[in-house]
Design an enzyme around this catalytic site. Structure first.
Site, PDB file in Angstrom:
ATOM      1  N   GLU A  46      -5.264   3.680   6.251  1.00  0.00           N
ATOM      2  CA  GLU A  46      -5.045   3.483   4.823  1.00  0.00           C
ATOM      3  C   GLU A  46      -5.753   4.573   4.025  1.00  0.00           C
ATOM      4  OE1 GLU A  46      -6.104  -0.025   1.611  1.00  0.00           O
ATOM      5  OE2 GLU A  46      -5.216  -0.597   3.523  1.00  0.00           O
TER       6      GLU A  46
ATOM      7  N   ARG B  26       0.816  -1.218   0.000  1.00  0.00           N
ATOM      8  CA  ARG B  26       0.000   0.000   0.000  1.00  0.00           C
ATOM      9  C   ARG B  26       0.849   1.268   0.000  1.00  0.00           C
ATOM     10  NH1 ARG B  26      -2.189  -3.789  -1.028  1.00  0.00           N
ATOM     11  NH2 ARG B  26      -4.141  -4.660  -0.265  1.00  0.00           N
TER      12      ARG B  26
ATOM     13  N   SER C 181     -10.892  -0.532   3.307  1.00  0.00           N
ATOM     14  CA  SER C 181     -10.210  -0.799   4.576  1.00  0.00           C
ATOM     15  C   SER C 181      -9.752   0.510   5.211  1.00  0.00           C
ATOM     16  CB  SER C 181      -8.998  -1.706   4.344  1.00  0.00           C
ATOM     17  OG  SER C 181      -9.396  -2.968   3.867  1.00  0.00           O
TER      18      SER C 181
END
Length: 315
Positions: free
Chosen positions: A307, A162, A229
Site C-alpha cells: 500500500e 485504496r 498499513s
C-alpha cells in the site's frame, strides 16, 4: 517561491528515512505550482507532489527530480452550506474531518485519525473503520501538466479500495514531466449528510470518533516511525472469514511479528505495520517488505501488495 536543492527527504516522511530530493519546492498558490511544474518540464525532470509523507518510502539514494509540497491557499476549507464543502489538497484530513463533525455532519468523521493531507487521501482513496474518502467526494479539481484546470466527477475518479485514477498518473515513475495526462490534485468537493439524517447527534459522532481513536492507539504502533498499513487487504471473498482478508493475519501466522532486517521491524503491535525501530534505512524497509511478501506466498500461496508508495530507485 523558494527552491531548495538536495533536501533530505527523511525530514518529510513519517518513516524518517530517505535520501535527498534534487529540488524541493513549497507552492503557496496556483502561480507557484505552475512555476514549479514549468521548471520540471524545462529541465526534463520527473516530479512528485508530496503531502505529509505518511504513506511514502523514499529511496536512500533520494529522488533525482523535483518534489513539490502544497501549502497556503491549498490548505483552505470552504463551507458552502448544507453539508457541501470545498477543501484544498494540502488540508490535513483530520482537520477537515473534525471541522465537519463539529458542524454536525457525518460521513468522514472516522477518518480524523488518518495523518495525511486531503490530496493524499483522494490519491489513495483513504479509508478507515468502514468509511472511505471517495464515498462522499463529488468532484476533484486538477491541474493538468499542460497548465489547464479540469473538474473530475466522482465517477471520473474511479474510486475503489485504496485506488483512484490518480495513481495511474504519477510522473515520478515515468521520468518526464511534459505529458499533459499527468494531473495534480488542487482541491475536492464533498457532500456530507447531517448527523440527524442518520438519527445521530454531534455527541454520537464524537463518541464514534473517540472509539476509533482509542482502537487506533491500542492496535497500531503510533509511537514508532511508520507509514501506516504496509500491505493492502485481500479482496473480499478471497478468504473464509473477514479476519483472513487482513494481511496482518497471514504475516502473524507466518511467525513474522518482531522480525527485523537492520533497523526495520515487523511491528509487535500490528503485523501489517513495518516500523523504523531505530537507525533503519529505506533499503532495510524495502528488503523487509519483500521478505514478508515472499514468506507469506511461500506459506499460504497468497500475494500481498504494498500500500506504501515508493519514490526513487531501489536496488
Amino acid at each position: 517561491m523558494q527552491i531548495l536543492e538536495n533536501e533530505p527527504m527523511s525530514k518529510h516522511t513519517s518513516f524518517k528515512v530517505g535520501g535527498p530530493a534534487r529540488y524541493f519546492a513549497k507552492a503557496e498558490c496556483l502561480e507557484d505550482l505552475k512555476k514549479a511544474l514549468n521548471m520540471a518540464c524545462e529541465k526534463g525532470l520527473p516530479y512528485f507532489i508530496l503531502g505529509n509523507g505518511t504513506n511514502l518510502l523514499v529511496s536512500d539514494k533520494g529522488f533525482d527530480g523535483l518534489v513539490i509540497t502544497l501549502a497556503g491557499e491549498f490548505s483552505e476549507i470552504q463551507d458552502l452550506g448544507n453539508g457541501a464543502f470545498k477543501v484544498g489538497a494540502a488540508t490535513p484530513l483530520g482537520r477537515f474531518a473534525r471541522s465537519a463533525l463539529k458542524q454536525g455532519f457525518a460521513g468522514i468523521h472516522k477518518l480524523a485519525g488518518i495523518p495525511g493531507t486531503l490530496g493524499g487521501a483522494i490519491y489513495m482513496n483513504a479509508g478507515a473503520y468502514g468509511q472511505e474518502i471517495g464515498t462522499c467526494c463529488t468532484q476533484v479539481t486538477v491541474l493538468d501538466s499542460d497548465g489547464s484546470i479540469r473538474e473530475l466527477s466522482n465517477a471520473d475518479c474511479a474510486f475503489s479500495y485504496r485506488q483512484s485514477i490518480f495513481q495511474g498518473n504519477n510522473p515520478s515513475t515515468i521520468g518526464s514531466a511534459s505529458s499533459p495526462t499527468f494531473m495534480t490534485i488542487l482541491s475536492a468537493m464533498f457532500q456530507l449528510s447531517a448527523a440527524s439524517a442518520e438519527c445521530k447527534t454531534v455527541a454520537d459522532l464524537e463518541t464514534e470518533l473517540a472509539e476509533c481513536m482509542a482502537k487506533r492507539k491500542a492496535t497500531q504502533p503510533l509511537n514508532m516511525p511508520n507509514a501506516g498499513s504496509t500491505f493492502k487487504r485481500l479482496e473480499v471473498g478471497s478468504a473464509d472469514t473477514p479476519t483472513q482478508i487482513a494481511p496482518g493475519y497471514y504475516i502473524e501466522q507466518a511467525g513474522l511479528k518482531g522480525y527485523r532486517i537492520g533497523g526495520a521491524e515487523v511491528s509487535t503491535v500490528h503485523a501489517n505495520f513495518i516500523v523504523n525501530a531505530g537507525g533503519a534505512t529505506a533499503n532495510d524497509i524495502m528488503e523487509l517488505s519483500e521478505f514478508v511478501q515472499n514468506k507469506v506466498t511461500e506459506k499460504f500461496g497468497i500475494q500481498l501488495h504494498r500500500e506504501i508508495i515508493l519514490l526513487g530507485k531501489f536496488e
